[in-house]
Scaffold this motif. Sequence first.
Motif, PDB file in Angstrom:
ATOM      1  N   PHE A 162     -33.602  85.107  12.553  1.00  0.00           N
ATOM      2  CA  PHE A 162     -33.859  86.327  13.330  1.00  0.00           C
ATOM      3  C   PHE A 162     -33.211  87.544  12.676  1.00  0.00           C
ATOM      4  N   LEU A 163     -32.060  87.342  12.066  1.00  0.00           N
ATOM      5  CA  LEU A 163     -31.403  88.446  11.353  1.00  0.00           C
ATOM      6  C   LEU A 163     -32.179  88.803  10.095  1.00  0.00           C
ATOM      7  N   PHE A 164     -32.743  87.811   9.451  1.00  0.00           N
ATOM      8  CA  PHE A 164     -33.523  88.032   8.233  1.00  0.00           C
ATOM      9  C   PHE A 164     -34.819  88.764   8.542  1.00  0.00           C
ATOM     10  N   ASP A 165     -35.478  88.410   9.663  1.00  0.00           N
ATOM     11  CA  ASP A 165     -36.744  89.034  10.035  1.00  0.00           C
ATOM     12  C   ASP A 165     -36.783  89.263  11.548  1.00  0.00           C
ATOM     13  N   PRO A 166     -36.343  90.444  12.018  1.00  0.00           N
ATOM     14  CA  PRO A 166     -36.305  90.761  13.446  1.00  0.00           C
ATOM     15  C   PRO A 166     -37.667  90.682  14.138  1.00  0.00           C
ATOM     16  N   ALA A 167     -38.759  90.730  13.357  1.00  0.00           N
ATOM     17  CA  ALA A 167     -40.099  90.665  13.952  1.00  0.00           C
ATOM     18  C   ALA A 167     -40.324  89.330  14.660  1.00  0.00           C
ATOM     19  N   ALA A 204     -46.075  86.237  15.147  1.00  0.00           N
ATOM     20  CA  ALA A 204     -47.235  85.994  14.293  1.00  0.00           C
ATOM     21  C   ALA A 204     -47.311  87.010  13.158  1.00  0.00           C
ATOM     22  N   GLU A 205     -46.642  88.163  13.333  1.00  0.00           N
ATOM     23  CA  GLU A 205     -46.654  89.206  12.308  1.00  0.00           C
ATOM     24  C   GLU A 205     -45.425  89.147  11.413  1.00  0.00           C
ATOM     25  N   ALA A 206     -44.520  88.242  11.718  1.00  0.00           N
ATOM     26  CA  ALA A 206     -43.317  88.098  10.900  1.00  0.00           C
ATOM     27  C   ALA A 206     -43.681  87.529   9.532  1.00  0.00           C
ATOM     28  N   SER A 207     -42.783  87.675   8.589  1.00  0.00           N
ATOM     29  CA  SER A 207     -43.038  87.169   7.241  1.00  0.00           C
ATOM     30  C   SER A 207     -43.108  85.641   7.244  1.00  0.00           C
ATOM     31  N   ILE A 208     -43.807  85.107   6.269  1.00  0.00           N
ATOM     32  CA  ILE A 208     -43.897  83.650   6.147  1.00  0.00           C
ATOM     33  C   ILE A 208     -42.510  83.057   5.908  1.00  0.00           C
ATOM     34  N   ALA A 209     -41.699  83.746   5.127  1.00  0.00           N
ATOM     35  CA  ALA A 209     -40.342  83.268   4.857  1.00  0.00           C
ATOM     36  C   ALA A 209     -39.524  83.202   6.145  1.00  0.00           C
ATOM     37  N   GLY A 210     -39.670  84.236   6.980  1.00  0.00           N
ATOM     38  CA  GLY A 210     -38.935  84.273   8.235  1.00  0.00           C
ATOM     39  C   GLY A 210     -39.363  83.168   9.179  1.00  0.00           C
TER      40      GLY A 210
END
Length: 272
Positions: free
Chosen positions: A43-48, A54-60
């Motif tokens: 969640f810290l890496f990708d807050p989305a 569904a819009e978050a990065s694949i890595a996240g």
Amino acid sequence: METPARDRRTDRDAAPLRSTLVAIGLTIFGVIVAPNVTTLPAFLFDPALLNAPAEASIAGRTALLTLNFVGMILAGAIYLIVTDRGWSYVDLRMPSKRGWMYVGAGIASMIVFYILVNVVVTVLSLPSAENEVMRYIENDQMMVLIMIGIVFFFNAPAEEFLFRNIVQKRLYDAFSQTQAIVIASAIFALIHFASYAFSSTSLLATSVPIMTVFGGALIFGYLYAKSENLLVPIAAHATFNGIQFALFYIALEYDLEEAAPTGEAILAAVPL
């Protein structure tokens, strides 16, 4: 004469109520508490991931789904350490020829079970909720492929380790193997309630996948009890879910809407 500490612990472990409460506590800690801690980096890496998964990065998304199962493994490891059971308590070894036969029978049983479930759901027009994990996958083909890897290396090993080798085996102290399988499977299914209730429109829609999870857990629990080898249910679980995700990928790739497995069938054994 004073009873040795080890014997006193054995007496306490054999109490049915205590054993059940420990099993429930382990489940809550392993599925809710520990994963909430281990997934924080994602969640810290990708807050989305919080508001628009569904819009978050694949890595996240990959990190979140992976760390969720790491939390389960961590919970089981902590229990082994705190209770002085140690890693010798883990029944992990290469299956014998008979063990591999159990794996094959388990995969076949799961396929038949899920076909029957889908037939009943279709014939009776039963509503069925999707697992919350679908929010992170949806129809993203890359995430479906990634989930195959997660299923083999994290999902199946983590769930079978915690629910079969820790929870179910702990229940053996107070119950017969059959009773332990049923109780562990019921706990496993009920802990999924929140995951399905999130997208559910009714109690019935939530109950259908919960009962499906319960049935699948019974099969994996039986495989562990008969083989006394954790790798047997892990192999059956991973292969079955891997097949489901592979079929889902093929359906998306070739736009085979009718052939695409429903969300609950694909993700019934993948808690988040």
